[in-house]
Design a protein around this motif. Structure first.
Motif, PDB file in Angstrom:
ATOM      1  N   SER A  79       0.808  -1.213   0.000  1.00  0.00           N
ATOM      2  CA  SER A  79       0.000   0.000   0.000  1.00  0.00           C
ATOM      3  C   SER A  79       0.845   1.267   0.000  1.00  0.00           C
ATOM      4  N   GLY A  80       2.134   1.128   0.148  1.00  0.00           N
ATOM      5  CA  GLY A  80       3.041   2.258   0.147  1.00  0.00           C
ATOM      6  C   GLY A  80       4.404   1.842  -0.346  1.00  0.00           C
ATOM      7  N   SER A  81       5.339   2.756  -0.253  1.00  0.00           N
ATOM      8  CA  SER A  81       6.702   2.482  -0.687  1.00  0.00           C
ATOM      9  C   SER A  81       7.286   1.307   0.076  1.00  0.00           C
ATOM     10  N   ILE A  82       7.952   0.437  -0.651  1.00  0.00           N
ATOM     11  CA  ILE A  82       8.586  -0.692   0.023  1.00  0.00           C
ATOM     12  C   ILE A  82       9.713  -0.224   0.928  1.00  0.00           C
ATOM     13  N   PHE A  83      10.210   0.983   0.706  1.00  0.00           N
ATOM     14  CA  PHE A  83      11.273   1.519   1.548  1.00  0.00           C
ATOM     15  C   PHE A  83      10.749   2.059   2.869  1.00  0.00           C
ATOM     16  N   SER A  84       9.438   2.082   3.046  1.00  0.00           N
ATOM     17  CA  SER A  84       8.882   2.434   4.342  1.00  0.00           C
ATOM     18  C   SER A  84       8.994   1.288   5.339  1.00  0.00           C
TER      19      SER A  84
ATOM     20  N   ALA B 250       2.591 -25.049  -0.951  1.00  0.00           N
ATOM     21  CA  ALA B 250       2.285 -24.340   0.287  1.00  0.00           C
ATOM     22  C   ALA B 250       1.515 -23.077  -0.041  1.00  0.00           C
ATOM     23  N   VAL B 251       0.968 -22.463   0.996  1.00  0.00           N
ATOM     24  CA  VAL B 251       0.466 -21.104   0.883  1.00  0.00           C
ATOM     25  C   VAL B 251       1.630 -20.168   1.163  1.00  0.00           C
ATOM     26  N   TYR B 252       1.873 -19.251   0.257  1.00  0.00           N
ATOM     27  CA  TYR B 252       2.983 -18.324   0.377  1.00  0.00           C
ATOM     28  C   TYR B 252       2.479 -16.970   0.849  1.00  0.00           C
ATOM     29  N   TYR B 253       3.143 -16.427   1.869  1.00  0.00           N
ATOM     30  CA  TYR B 253       2.721 -15.191   2.507  1.00  0.00           C
ATOM     31  C   TYR B 253       3.767 -14.100   2.357  1.00  0.00           C
ATOM     32  N   CYS B 254       3.310 -12.908   2.062  1.00  0.00           N
ATOM     33  CA  CYS B 254       4.148 -11.727   2.071  1.00  0.00           C
ATOM     34  C   CYS B 254       4.195 -11.163   3.487  1.00  0.00           C
ATOM     35  N   ASN B 255       5.365 -10.724   3.895  1.00  0.00           N
ATOM     36  CA  ASN B 255       5.578 -10.199   5.237  1.00  0.00           C
ATOM     37  C   ASN B 255       6.349  -8.891   5.160  1.00  0.00           C
ATOM     38  N   ALA B 256       6.016  -7.966   6.051  1.00  0.00           N
ATOM     39  CA  ALA B 256       6.747  -6.706   6.120  1.00  0.00           C
ATOM     40  C   ALA B 256       6.790  -6.232   7.554  1.00  0.00           C
ATOM     41  N   VAL B 257       7.876  -5.568   7.918  1.00  0.00           N
ATOM     42  CA  VAL B 257       8.070  -5.054   9.267  1.00  0.00           C
ATOM     43  C   VAL B 257       8.425  -3.582   9.184  1.00  0.00           C
ATOM     44  N   ARG B 258       7.797  -2.788  10.031  1.00  0.00           N
ATOM     45  CA  ARG B 258       8.020  -1.349  10.041  1.00  0.00           C
ATOM     46  C   ARG B 258       8.144  -0.850  11.473  1.00  0.00           C
ATOM     47  N   GLU B 259       9.104   0.017  11.713  1.00  0.00           N
ATOM     48  CA  GLU B 259       9.237   0.658  13.010  1.00  0.00           C
ATOM     49  C   GLU B 259       8.134   1.689  13.166  1.00  0.00           C
ATOM     50  N   ASP B 260       7.539   1.760  14.355  1.00  0.00           N
ATOM     51  CA  ASP B 260       6.386   2.635  14.569  1.00  0.00           C
ATOM     52  C   ASP B 260       6.748   4.038  15.025  1.00  0.00           C
TER      53      ASP B 260
ATOM     54  N   THR C  57       8.500   4.730  17.746  1.00  0.00           N
ATOM     55  CA  THR C  57       8.800   4.700  19.170  1.00  0.00           C
ATOM     56  C   THR C  57       9.868   3.663  19.501  1.00  0.00           C
ATOM     57  N   GLY C  58      10.450   3.086  18.471  1.00  0.00           N
ATOM     58  CA  GLY C  58      11.437   2.047  18.675  1.00  0.00           C
ATOM     59  C   GLY C  58      10.862   0.648  18.642  1.00  0.00           C
ATOM     60  N   GLN C  59       9.556   0.531  18.561  1.00  0.00           N
ATOM     61  CA  GLN C  59       8.904  -0.769  18.448  1.00  0.00           C
ATOM     62  C   GLN C  59       8.676  -1.109  16.973  1.00  0.00           C
ATOM     63  N   PHE C  60       8.530  -2.380  16.706  1.00  0.00           N
ATOM     64  CA  PHE C  60       8.335  -2.846  15.339  1.00  0.00           C
ATOM     65  C   PHE C  60       6.977  -3.514  15.190  1.00  0.00           C
ATOM     66  N   ILE C  61       6.324  -3.235  14.071  1.00  0.00           N
ATOM     67  CA  ILE C  61       5.028  -3.801  13.764  1.00  0.00           C
ATOM     68  C   ILE C  61       5.170  -4.696  12.540  1.00  0.00           C
ATOM     69  N   GLU C  62       4.591  -5.877  12.619  1.00  0.00           N
ATOM     70  CA  GLU C  62       4.682  -6.859  11.555  1.00  0.00           C
ATOM     71  C   GLU C  62       3.352  -6.982  10.829  1.00  0.00           C
ATOM     72  N   TYR C  63       3.411  -7.036   9.500  1.00  0.00           N
ATOM     73  CA  TYR C  63       2.228  -7.141   8.666  1.00  0.00           C
ATOM     74  C   TYR C  63       2.307  -8.387   7.794  1.00  0.00           C
ATOM     75  N   TRP C  64       1.140  -8.941   7.498  1.00  0.00           N
ATOM     76  CA  TRP C  64       1.047 -10.144   6.677  1.00  0.00           C
ATOM     77  C   TRP C  64      -0.016  -9.984   5.608  1.00  0.00           C
ATOM     78  N   GLY C  65       0.254 -10.557   4.436  1.00  0.00           N
ATOM     79  CA  GLY C  65      -0.786 -10.716   3.441  1.00  0.00           C
ATOM     80  C   GLY C  65      -1.621 -11.936   3.758  1.00  0.00           C
ATOM     81  N   LYS C  66      -2.650 -12.156   2.958  1.00  0.00           N
ATOM     82  CA  LYS C  66      -3.542 -13.286   3.184  1.00  0.00           C
ATOM     83  C   LYS C  66      -3.059 -14.570   2.527  1.00  0.00           C
ATOM     84  N   GLY C  67      -2.053 -14.485   1.684  1.00  0.00           N
ATOM     85  CA  GLY C  67      -1.438 -15.661   1.105  1.00  0.00           C
ATOM     86  C   GLY C  67      -1.925 -15.988  -0.289  1.00  0.00           C
ATOM     87  N   THR C  68      -1.091 -16.717  -1.015  1.00  0.00           N
ATOM     88  CA  THR C  68      -1.451 -17.237  -2.328  1.00  0.00           C
ATOM     89  C   THR C  68      -0.951 -18.679  -2.416  1.00  0.00           C
ATOM     90  N   LEU C  69      -1.791 -19.556  -2.927  1.00  0.00           N
ATOM     91  CA  LEU C  69      -1.498 -20.983  -2.925  1.00  0.00           C
ATOM     92  C   LEU C  69      -0.679 -21.382  -4.145  1.00  0.00           C
TER      93      LEU C  69
END
Length: 120
Positions: A25-30, A91-101, A103-115
């Motif tokens: 939904s945004g730049s991959i560099f985010s 397998a079901v393959y999932y996209c994953n991304a991690v972004r710092e919020d 405050t020094g914490q990290f938030i992890e995001y997942w796609g719904k997957g593709t078989l």
């Protein structure tokens, strides 16, 4: 607000290739890092490969030399190029991304997957 959408899965024969896409939904560099995971039926989710914002990609031993992570910055898309597919890659393959919020914490995001199904 963050959305990851995988596409490109399907049915292939052993030895064939597929390209999976993860549209963001945004730049991959985010993101501090992005990657691909997979989960086969009855198995735990496992790492396929990781793409840090900077630095080298890292791949699981089981796919090293066969799978490659690529990106298109203009399209905000990460790809998984899969060659010489094997039945055990099914397998079901999932996209994953991690972004710092911020405050020094990290938030992890997942796609719904593709078989991905690889026939013998």
């Amino acid at each position: 607000q963050v959305q990851l959408v995988e596409s490109g899965g399907g049915l292939v024969q052993a030895g064939e290739s597929l390209r999976l896409s993860c549209s963001t939904s945004g730049s991959i560099f985010s993101f501090n890092r992005m990657g691909w995971y997979r989960q086969a039926s009855g198995k735990e989710r496992e790492l396929v490969g990781i793409m840090p914002r900077t630095g080298s990609r890292h791949y699981a031993e089981s796919v090293e030399g066969r799978f490659t992570i690529a990106r298109d910055n203009a399209k905000n898309t990460m790809y998984l190029l899969m060659n010489n597919l094997k039945p055990e890659d099914t397998a079901v393959y999932y996209c994953n991304a991690v972004r710092e919020d911020g405050t020094g914490q990290f938030i992890e995001y997942w796609g719904k997957g593709t078989l991905v199904t690889v026939a013998s």
